[in-house]
Write an enzyme that holds these catalytic residues in place. Structure first.
Site, PDB file in Angstrom:
ATOM      1  CE1 TYR A 182      -3.356  -2.654  -0.216  1.00  0.00           C
ATOM      2  CE2 TYR A 182      -3.835  -2.357   2.104  1.00  0.00           C
ATOM      3  CZ  TYR A 182      -4.077  -2.985   0.890  1.00  0.00           C
ATOM      4  OH  TYR A 182      -5.061  -3.941   0.807  1.00  0.00           O
TER       5      TYR A 182
ATOM      6  CG  LEU B 285     -17.705   2.234   2.785  1.00  0.00           C
ATOM      7  CD1 LEU B 285     -16.729   3.320   3.237  1.00  0.00           C
ATOM      8  CD2 LEU B 285     -19.096   2.504   3.372  1.00  0.00           C
TER       9      LEU B 285
ATOM     10  CE  LYS C 166     -19.203   1.969  -8.659  1.00  0.00           C
ATOM     11  NZ  LYS C 166     -19.059   0.595  -9.160  1.00  0.00           N
TER      12      LYS C 166
HETATM   13  N1  LIG Z   1      -7.248  -7.834  -0.224  1.00  0.00           N
HETATM   14  C1  LIG Z   1      -7.272  -7.081  -1.302  1.00  0.00           C
HETATM   15  O1  LIG Z   1      -6.943  -7.507  -2.414  1.00  0.00           O
HETATM   16  C2  LIG Z   1      -7.717  -5.663  -1.161  1.00  0.00           C
HETATM   17  C3  LIG Z   1      -7.952  -4.872  -2.295  1.00  0.00           C
HETATM   18  C4  LIG Z   1      -8.356  -3.550  -2.101  1.00  0.00           C
HETATM   19  C5  LIG Z   1      -8.517  -3.054  -0.810  1.00  0.00           C
HETATM   20  N2  LIG Z   1      -8.252  -3.828   0.280  1.00  0.00           N
HETATM   21  C6  LIG Z   1      -8.448  -3.340   1.673  1.00  0.00           C
HETATM   22  O2  LIG Z   1      -9.786  -2.952   1.812  1.00  0.00           O
HETATM   23  C7  LIG Z   1      -9.871  -1.583   2.216  1.00  0.00           C
HETATM   24  C8  LIG Z   1     -11.085  -0.958   1.586  1.00  0.00           C
HETATM   25  O3  LIG Z   1     -11.042  -1.077   0.193  1.00  0.00           O
HETATM   26  P1  LIG Z   1     -11.543   0.083  -0.777  1.00  0.00           P
HETATM   27  O4  LIG Z   1     -10.861   1.329  -0.433  1.00  0.00           O
HETATM   28  O5  LIG Z   1     -11.453  -0.464  -2.126  1.00  0.00           O
HETATM   29  O6  LIG Z   1     -13.074   0.123  -0.368  1.00  0.00           O
HETATM   30  P2  LIG Z   1     -14.252   1.105   0.049  1.00  0.00           P
HETATM   31  O7  LIG Z   1     -14.258   1.238   1.525  1.00  0.00           O
HETATM   32  O8  LIG Z   1     -15.440   0.547  -0.613  1.00  0.00           O
HETATM   33  O9  LIG Z   1     -13.960   2.486  -0.640  1.00  0.00           O
HETATM   34  C9  LIG Z   1     -13.194   3.490  -0.072  1.00  0.00           C
HETATM   35  C10 LIG Z   1     -12.853   4.447  -1.174  1.00  0.00           C
HETATM   36  O10 LIG Z   1     -14.053   5.033  -1.666  1.00  0.00           O
HETATM   37  C11 LIG Z   1     -14.036   6.432  -1.486  1.00  0.00           C
HETATM   38  N3  LIG Z   1     -15.364   6.878  -1.041  1.00  0.00           N
HETATM   39  C12 LIG Z   1     -16.156   6.299  -0.110  1.00  0.00           C
HETATM   40  N4  LIG Z   1     -17.302   7.012   0.023  1.00  0.00           N
HETATM   41  C13 LIG Z   1     -17.205   8.035  -0.828  1.00  0.00           C
HETATM   42  C14 LIG Z   1     -18.086   9.105  -1.162  1.00  0.00           C
HETATM   43  N5  LIG Z   1     -19.281   9.252  -0.587  1.00  0.00           N
HETATM   44  N6  LIG Z   1     -17.666   9.995  -2.089  1.00  0.00           N
HETATM   45  C15 LIG Z   1     -16.455   9.867  -2.675  1.00  0.00           C
HETATM   46  N7  LIG Z   1     -15.584   8.877  -2.404  1.00  0.00           N
HETATM   47  C16 LIG Z   1     -15.969   7.969  -1.493  1.00  0.00           C
HETATM   48  C17 LIG Z   1     -12.999   6.695  -0.413  1.00  0.00           C
HETATM   49  O11 LIG Z   1     -12.472   7.983  -0.575  1.00  0.00           O
HETATM   50  P3  LIG Z   1     -12.214   8.903   0.746  1.00  0.00           P
HETATM   51  O12 LIG Z   1     -10.967   8.355   1.357  1.00  0.00           O
HETATM   52  O13 LIG Z   1     -12.084  10.257   0.181  1.00  0.00           O
HETATM   53  O14 LIG Z   1     -13.415   8.738   1.622  1.00  0.00           O
HETATM   54  C18 LIG Z   1     -11.979   5.603  -0.689  1.00  0.00           C
HETATM   55  O15 LIG Z   1     -11.130   5.952  -1.763  1.00  0.00           O
HETATM   56  C19 LIG Z   1      -8.536  -0.975   1.796  1.00  0.00           C
HETATM   57  O16 LIG Z   1      -8.175   0.140   2.574  1.00  0.00           O
HETATM   58  C20 LIG Z   1      -7.598  -2.133   2.042  1.00  0.00           C
HETATM   59  O17 LIG Z   1      -7.267  -2.187   3.422  1.00  0.00           O
HETATM   60  C21 LIG Z   1      -7.868  -5.124   0.113  1.00  0.00           C
END
Ligand SMILES: NC(=O)c1ccc[n+]([C@@H]2O[C@H](COP(=O)([O-])OP(=O)(O)OC[C@H]3O[C@@H](n4cnc5c(N)ncnc54)[C@H](OP(=O)(O)O)[C@@H]3O)[C@@H](O)[C@H]2O)c1
Length: 325
Positions: free
Chosen positions: A61, A232, A236
């Site tokens: 990361y 999240l 969307k």
């Molecule tokens: N195991 C794997 O292969 C894998 C892959 C990907 C991720 N992960 C882990 O899972 C965690 C979460 O994954 P994710 O970040 O993909 O998922 P998420 O929690 O679905 O999405 C978070 C992202 O969406 C944005 N977001 C959320 N609400 C928003 C809104 N209302 N308006 C605009 N942007 C919004 C956030 O931006 P803001 O920060 O600006 O809120 C952030 O960039 C990561 O941090 C990581 O630890 C694991």
């Protein structure tokens, strides 16, 4: 209240995990800025304030900067380490001048990678280490050797996997003396293959479903904690601009807003609550680094408990864009 699989193994954790991929600035090797430290500190404070005690990292990361910035927070608050569960991942290697992007579950990669993680976080041990994505060249005996060395050196307490099928988990588990404790997968109201796989058994409509049957069942039966990345749906359904998204996403976002208003909660709580209502006791790994959005997740467990079966299916139908068969 149903006991979470990690709790059953004595790993005291929170119902929601804070995903640290958003911390640490950008994905380049540019040094961390003062602002990056401030953003991380505020996001982590917000997470702690809503009772989150489990933090998810990966060595890749922000090219290690997510762990470095988190390590600075731990340095400022040495009491914190014993109050939280630290999880990280290894096994993905970025492309460089000579080599392609690849996976690497060799002992010679896993062990120094963990040393790097511990050094960036400034801690003695990880509570959980995950293998990030399946390596086609993996050899379970070699993984077991690496895990045994890490465990006996006191560097890692528990091991798990990410993005793996039940067969891959069984394949690795076969060589391990201790149980795998986590499988982290993309699961959300937007990414529905994990539900479709079960609903569309033996149906033509299920041909394109990309989720191997039996993962959820295997994890539930073996007390393996299912964690959801992307829970999240990148916002969307909770306020992100969605003009260019298909009709089912727009319709679901409107429905989520309506339910949130009716239940006097936030859209984030509804989106996570939908996931948490599933009996697999899924642990969402939220990826937002915005303190406001972290706080908006606080009510997710209550939202899941208050969600009726009919509301759950209404959200499912809306997101899949067609009623269940
Ligand atoms: N195991 C794997 O292969 C894998 C892959 C990907 C991720 N992960 C882990 O899972 C965690 C979460 O994954 P994710 O970040 O993909 O998922 P998420 O929690 O679905 O999405 C978070 C992202 O969406 C944005 N977001 C959320 N609400 C928003 C809104 N209302 N308006 C605009 N942007 C919004 C956030 O931006 P803001 O920060 O600006 O809120 C952030 O960039 C990561 O941090 C990581 O630890 C694991």
């Amino acid at each position: 209240m149903r006991i979470m699989p990690l709790e059953k193994r004595g790993i005291s954790n929170s119902r929601i995990v804070f995903g640290c991929m958003g911390l640490g600035g950008d994905w380049t090797s540019a040094p961390l800025t003062k602002e990056d430290y401030i953003v991380a500190e505020k996001a982590v404070e917000a997470a702690l304030s809503i009772g989150i005690t489990m933090f998810d990292h990966a060595d890749i990361y922000k090219r290690g900067k997510s762990e470095t910035v988190f390590g600075e927070i731990l340095k400022k608050r040495p009491d914190l380490r014993d109050q939280i569960i630290l999880q990280s991942k290894v096994g993905i290697r970025f492309q460089d001048d000579v080599n392609p992007q690849r996976f690497d579950f060799s002992k010679n990669h896993i062990i120094p990678s963990v040393d790097g993680i511990l050094s960036r976080l400034g801690v003695e041990h990880l509570d959980v280490l995950l293998l990030h994505r399946p390596d086609p060249l993996m050899e379970p005996e070699e993984i077991a050797e690496a895990f045994n060395l890490l465990r006996s050196a006191g560097k890692v307490r528990h091991f798990g996997v990410s993005n793996m099928t039940a067969a891959q988990m069984r394949f690795i588990q076969n060589s391990l003396p201790e149980p795998l404790v986590v499988n982290q997968l993309e699961l959300s109201l937007a990414r529905l293959d994990w539900i479709e796989q079960g609903i569309l058994v033996n149906q033509k409509a299920g041909i394109d479903v990309n989720f191997e049957g039996g993962i959820l069942e295997h994890c539930q039966m073996a007390d393996i904690q299912l964690q959801a990345w992307g829970p999240l749906a990148k916002g969307k359904f909770s306020g992100r601009a969605i003009e260019d998204e298909p009709e089912n996403i727009k319709h679901t976002a409107a429905l989520v807003q309506k339910l949130a208003a009716q239940k006097e909660t936030t859209p984030e709580a509804i989106v996570l609550g939908w996931l948490m209502k599933h009996p697999a006791r899924i642990q969402p790994v939220i990826g937002t680094s915005s303190p406001e959005r972290v706080l908006a997740c606080q009510d997710a467990l209550r939202a899941s408990e208050n969600m009726t079966r009919e509301e759950w299916y209404t959200l499912l139908e809306s997101s899949r864009g067609v009623r269940v068969p």
